[in-house]
Design an enzyme around this catalytic site. Structure first.
Site, PDB file in Angstrom:
ATOM      1  N   ASN A  88     -42.043   7.902  10.819  1.00  0.00           N
ATOM      2  CA  ASN A  88     -43.495   7.555  10.316  1.00  0.00           C
ATOM      3  C   ASN A  88     -43.477   7.411   8.874  1.00  0.00           C
ATOM      4  O   ASN A  88     -44.334   6.651   8.150  1.00  0.00           O
ATOM      5  CB  ASN A  88     -44.242   8.218  10.970  1.00  0.00           C
ATOM      6  CG  ASN A  88     -45.631   8.219  10.516  1.00  0.00           C
ATOM      7  OD1 ASN A  88     -46.291   7.203  10.806  1.00  0.00           O
ATOM      8  ND2 ASN A  88     -46.255   9.024   9.479  1.00  0.00           N
ATOM      9  N   TYR A 153     -43.597  -4.200   0.659  1.00  0.00           N
ATOM     10  CA  TYR A 153     -44.135  -3.374   2.061  1.00  0.00           C
ATOM     11  C   TYR A 153     -44.093  -4.358   3.148  1.00  0.00           C
ATOM     12  O   TYR A 153     -43.242  -3.715   4.103  1.00  0.00           O
ATOM     13  CB  TYR A 153     -45.429  -2.977   1.687  1.00  0.00           C
ATOM     14  CG  TYR A 153     -46.158  -2.251   2.634  1.00  0.00           C
ATOM     15  CD1 TYR A 153     -45.548  -1.244   3.120  1.00  0.00           C
ATOM     16  CD2 TYR A 153     -47.139  -2.631   3.386  1.00  0.00           C
ATOM     17  CE1 TYR A 153     -45.943  -0.138   4.184  1.00  0.00           C
ATOM     18  CE2 TYR A 153     -47.732  -2.072   4.360  1.00  0.00           C
ATOM     19  CZ  TYR A 153     -47.140  -0.623   4.931  1.00  0.00           C
ATOM     20  OH  TYR A 153     -47.667   0.070   5.761  1.00  0.00           O
ATOM     21  N   LYS A 157     -41.571  -3.854   6.626  1.00  0.00           N
ATOM     22  CA  LYS A 157     -42.123  -3.561   8.081  1.00  0.00           C
ATOM     23  C   LYS A 157     -41.615  -4.818   9.114  1.00  0.00           C
ATOM     24  O   LYS A 157     -41.187  -4.610  10.018  1.00  0.00           O
ATOM     25  CB  LYS A 157     -43.514  -3.656   7.997  1.00  0.00           C
ATOM     26  CG  LYS A 157     -44.439  -2.424   7.167  1.00  0.00           C
ATOM     27  CD  LYS A 157     -43.669  -1.205   7.695  1.00  0.00           C
ATOM     28  CE  LYS A 157     -44.418  -0.024   7.215  1.00  0.00           C
ATOM     29  NZ  LYS A 157     -44.002   1.286   7.739  1.00  0.00           N
TER      30      LYS A 157
HETATM   31  P1  NAD Z   1     -50.039   8.621   3.990  1.00  0.00           P
HETATM   32  O1  NAD Z   1     -49.787   8.301   2.764  1.00  0.00           O
HETATM   33  O2  NAD Z   1     -51.171   9.420   4.475  1.00  0.00           O
HETATM   34  O3  NAD Z   1     -48.615   9.530   4.619  1.00  0.00           O
HETATM   35  C1  NAD Z   1     -47.506   9.260   4.354  1.00  0.00           C
HETATM   36  C2  NAD Z   1     -46.656  10.289   4.684  1.00  0.00           C
HETATM   37  O4  NAD Z   1     -45.273  10.101   4.298  1.00  0.00           O
HETATM   38  C3  NAD Z   1     -46.965  11.585   4.251  1.00  0.00           C
HETATM   39  O5  NAD Z   1     -46.814  12.575   5.445  1.00  0.00           O
HETATM   40  C4  NAD Z   1     -46.031  11.726   3.260  1.00  0.00           C
HETATM   41  O6  NAD Z   1     -45.248  13.136   3.131  1.00  0.00           O
HETATM   42  C5  NAD Z   1     -44.440  11.188   3.685  1.00  0.00           C
HETATM   43  N1  NAD Z   1     -43.885  10.652   2.617  1.00  0.00           N
HETATM   44  C6  NAD Z   1     -44.158   9.672   1.486  1.00  0.00           C
HETATM   45  N2  NAD Z   1     -43.218   9.677   0.515  1.00  0.00           N
HETATM   46  C7  NAD Z   1     -42.238  10.359   1.175  1.00  0.00           C
HETATM   47  C8  NAD Z   1     -40.917  10.613   0.799  1.00  0.00           C
HETATM   48  N3  NAD Z   1     -40.170   9.885  -0.220  1.00  0.00           N
HETATM   49  N4  NAD Z   1     -40.021  11.201   1.531  1.00  0.00           N
HETATM   50  C9  NAD Z   1     -40.291  11.669   2.864  1.00  0.00           C
HETATM   51  N5  NAD Z   1     -41.689  11.527   3.152  1.00  0.00           N
HETATM   52  C10 NAD Z   1     -42.581  10.865   2.283  1.00  0.00           C
HETATM   53  O7  NAD Z   1     -49.621   7.258   4.974  1.00  0.00           O
HETATM   54  P2  NAD Z   1     -50.402   6.775   6.581  1.00  0.00           P
HETATM   55  O8  NAD Z   1     -51.485   5.864   6.185  1.00  0.00           O
HETATM   56  O9  NAD Z   1     -50.487   8.026   7.268  1.00  0.00           O
HETATM   57  O10 NAD Z   1     -48.967   5.919   6.767  1.00  0.00           O
HETATM   58  C11 NAD Z   1     -47.787   6.498   7.873  1.00  0.00           C
HETATM   59  C12 NAD Z   1     -47.249   5.259   8.250  1.00  0.00           C
HETATM   60  O11 NAD Z   1     -48.126   4.369   8.736  1.00  0.00           O
HETATM   61  C13 NAD Z   1     -46.282   4.539   7.132  1.00  0.00           C
HETATM   62  O12 NAD Z   1     -45.033   4.145   7.471  1.00  0.00           O
HETATM   63  C14 NAD Z   1     -47.359   3.416   6.839  1.00  0.00           C
HETATM   64  O13 NAD Z   1     -46.581   2.320   6.266  1.00  0.00           O
HETATM   65  C15 NAD Z   1     -47.916   3.154   8.454  1.00  0.00           C
HETATM   66  N6  NAD Z   1     -49.232   2.288   8.442  1.00  0.00           N
HETATM   67  C16 NAD Z   1     -50.137   2.750   7.731  1.00  0.00           C
HETATM   68  C17 NAD Z   1     -51.433   2.087   7.804  1.00  0.00           C
HETATM   69  C18 NAD Z   1     -52.694   2.468   7.351  1.00  0.00           C
HETATM   70  O14 NAD Z   1     -53.730   1.668   7.387  1.00  0.00           O
HETATM   71  N7  NAD Z   1     -53.001   3.727   6.962  1.00  0.00           N
HETATM   72  C19 NAD Z   1     -51.183   0.552   8.496  1.00  0.00           C
HETATM   73  C20 NAD Z   1     -49.964   0.152   9.168  1.00  0.00           C
HETATM   74  C21 NAD Z   1     -49.023   0.784   9.046  1.00  0.00           C
END
Ligand code: NAD
Length: 245
Positions: A88, A153, A157
């Site tokens: 994730n 990005y 994906k």
């Molecule tokens: P967030 O920024 O709240 O959390 C990101 C997580 O990734 C954190 O737990 C962080 O510790 C971890 N992380 C970041 N850099 C890291 C690194 N270098 N090494 C290890 N861990 C690392 O993000 P989120 O919104 O919860 O996103 C989580 C996933 O969902 C991602 O893959 C993101 O692309 C995807 N996503 C999010 C959304 C959205 O709208 N929030 C939409 C589509 C997809």
């Protein structure tokens, strides 16, 4: 739904990942919470004290096979195996093509794609030996539509979807199911970092009339991780309120 299963969740310290961790714990799983720093892992664990004994933390460099291998070995040692991997952790980007450096573009590819390979390889080795398992990846709605800046990005994906579908076919013979969840705009820190006008524009185009909550996404992961999805592999499940932006 996940009683006696052990899950490793990368990016599990906040946002969607933290919600997956909580949902899995509430459904009986043991969970390894992976984050980028010990400090954030400790903060997440402090919020999960009610689940003591069923949760542990780790912060390996997700692109380093040795560090990831050690984290999986520790999980196996504590919980007796690894049944579910949730890839994730991910980083977003808004940089224009003209401003990207090779380093910045590469960093996004590393966390969003290379780390998935490293973690999937470590997990699959254990799962194959155990007789099966589940690998789940976090994709995004941008894996279908792209986005008007930050091209690294969506590029990653699209790659997540390709990796998911390919691994599903390759690992089916080992009884390892591989699926992805593609969230739409979800209320986390990543979204809070986007310009408000962009979030408003995207939200206005969501037929269900709201931005997603982390729990909406976590529930899709729960289904795919569980035996309820025992004949589902190679799919990318959209959780986006039918957004088309
Ligand atoms: P967030 O920024 O709240 O959390 C990101 C997580 O990734 C954190 O737990 C962080 O510790 C971890 N992380 C970041 N850099 C890291 C690194 N270098 N090494 C290890 N861990 C690392 O993000 P989120 O919104 O919860 O996103 C989580 C996933 O969902 C991602 O893959 C993101 O692309 C995807 N996503 C999010 C959304 C959205 O709208 N929030 C939409 C589509 C997809």
């Amino acid at each position: 739904m996940l009683k006696n299963k052990t899950a490793v969740v990368t990016g599990g310290t906040r946002g969607i990942g933290f919600s997956i961790v909580k949902t899995f714990l509430d459904n009986g799983a043991n969970v390894v919470v992976c984050g980028s720093r010990q400090e954030t892992v400790d903060k997440a664990l402090a919020q999960l004290s009610a689940y003591e004994g069923r949760v542990m933390g780790a912060c390996p460099d997700l692109c380093d096979p040795q560090a990831v291998g050690a984290a999986f070995a520790a999980a196996k040692e504590k919980f007796g195996g690894v049944d579910i991997l949730v890839n994730n952790a991910g980083v977003s980007s808004r940089t224009s093509l003209y401003d990207y450096t090779v380093e910045e573009f590469g960093k996004i590819l590393d966390l969003n794609v290379k780390a998935l390979f490293v973690c999937a390889q470590a997990a699959a080795r254990i799962m194959k030996e155990q007789g099966g398992g589940v690998i789940l990846n976090t994709s995004s709605m941008v894996s279908e539509y792209g986005q008007p800046s930050g091209s690294a990005y969506p590029t990653t994906k699209f790659a997540v979807n390709g990796f998911t579908k390919s691994l599903a076919r390759e690992l089916a013979k080992d009884q390892i199911r591989v699926n992805a969840v593609a969230p739409g705009v979800t209320a986390t820190d990543m979204v809070a970092a986007l310009p408000k006008e962009m979030v408003d524009r995207i939200s206005a185009g969501i037929p269900l009339g709201r931005v997603g909550q982390p729990e909406d996404v976590a529930n899709a992961f729960l289904y795919l991780a569980s035996d309820q999805a025992s004949y589902v592999t190679g799919t990318v499940l959209k959780v986006d309120g039918a957004a088309m932006t």
